[in-house]
Motif scaffolding. Structure first.
Motif, PDB file in Angstrom:
ATOM      1  N   LYS A   1     -11.453   2.112   7.384  1.00 15.12           N
ATOM      2  CA  LYS A   1     -11.117   3.403   7.996  1.00 15.12           C
ATOM      3  C   LYS A   1      -9.936   3.271   8.960  1.00 15.12           C
ATOM      4  O   LYS A   1      -9.225   4.232   9.207  1.00 15.12           O
ATOM      5  CB  LYS A   1     -12.324   3.975   8.734  1.00 15.12           C
ATOM      6  N   LEU A   2      -9.728   2.075   9.504  1.00 14.25           N
ATOM      7  CA  LEU A   2      -8.619   1.843  10.425  1.00 14.25           C
ATOM      8  C   LEU A   2      -7.288   1.685   9.693  1.00 14.25           C
ATOM      9  O   LEU A   2      -6.229   1.780  10.298  1.00 14.25           O
ATOM     10  CB  LEU A   2      -8.880   0.583  11.262  1.00 14.25           C
ATOM     11  N   GLY A   3      -7.362   1.416   8.406  1.00 12.10           N
ATOM     12  CA  GLY A   3      -6.177   1.200   7.576  1.00 12.10           C
ATOM     13  C   GLY A   3      -6.546   0.260   6.450  1.00 12.10           C
ATOM     14  O   GLY A   3      -7.370  -0.644   6.619  1.00 12.10           O
ATOM     15  N   SER A   4      -5.942   0.473   5.321  1.00 14.79           N
ATOM     16  CA  SER A   4      -6.262  -0.337   4.153  1.00 14.79           C
ATOM     17  C   SER A   4      -5.923  -1.804   4.380  1.00 14.79           C
ATOM     18  O   SER A   4      -4.899  -2.151   4.979  1.00 14.79           O
ATOM     19  CB  SER A   4      -5.493   0.160   2.934  1.00 14.79           C
ATOM     20  N   THR A   5      -6.806  -2.663   3.868  1.00 10.74           N
ATOM     21  CA  THR A   5      -6.559  -4.105   3.915  1.00 10.74           C
ATOM     22  C   THR A   5      -5.926  -4.582   2.609  1.00 10.74           C
ATOM     23  O   THR A   5      -5.848  -5.781   2.363  1.00 10.74           O
ATOM     24  CB  THR A   5      -7.863  -4.877   4.199  1.00 10.74           C
TER      25      THR A   5
END
Length: 154
Positions: free
Chosen positions: A52-56
């Motif tokens: 949710k914080l940014g795609s890995t």
């Protein structure tokens, strides 16, 4: 840091069918639960929260999901090779078929960042990615990941 210190040969799945990023991360969680004695639901939830914080999805068909979890005393890796790439919202918009997850103790700090950097560096090697995609045998995948990493250790 060598990948041999992060990756156990039994924490590798060589040919997994998944239809989505969520399913791929569930495979990681299942391996972590089996190998590390963790709760699969907790691992999966932690990985999804991080996404949710940014795609890995780091590009070139590779993802390096990561999460800090209670109950771990050191960093652990889980590697999953998907049979068919899945949409992962990667930085290059390419689907992902190689997932190297890092699971860290809650207080890992800079060790977590060093491990992320090492795994990312290793998986940027085009020849290695091509070799990983050609085999589905966990022992062969382990040898490729640890052999390349150890010979290029920083």
């Amino acid at each position: 840091m060598f990948l041999t210190s992060l990756l156990d040969r039994h924490a590798i799945l060589g040919s997994v069918s998944a239809n989505s990023k969520r399913q791929g991360l569930q495979m990681v969680a299942d391996v972590a639960a089996r190998q590390l004695g963790l709760d699969s639901v907790e691992v999966h939830q932690a990985l999804l929260e991080r996404e949710k914080l940014g795609s890995t999805g780091v590009g070139l068909g590779v993802a390096v999901p990561h999460a800090a979890l209670k109950g771990l005393d050191r960093m652990h890796g889980v590697f999953v090779r998907l049979e068919t790439p899945v949409d992962y919202d990667s930085i290059d918009d390419m689907p992902v078929d190689l997932i190297f997850a890092l699971l860290a103790p809650e207080n890992a700090g800079t060790e977590h960042l060093r491990a992320l950097a090492k795994v990312s560096r290793v998986l940027r090697q085009k020849d290695l990615r091509e070799q990983l995609r050609k085999t589905d045998k966990p022992d062969a995948l382990y040898a490729l990941l640890t052999g390349i990493a150890d010979s290029n250790a920083a």
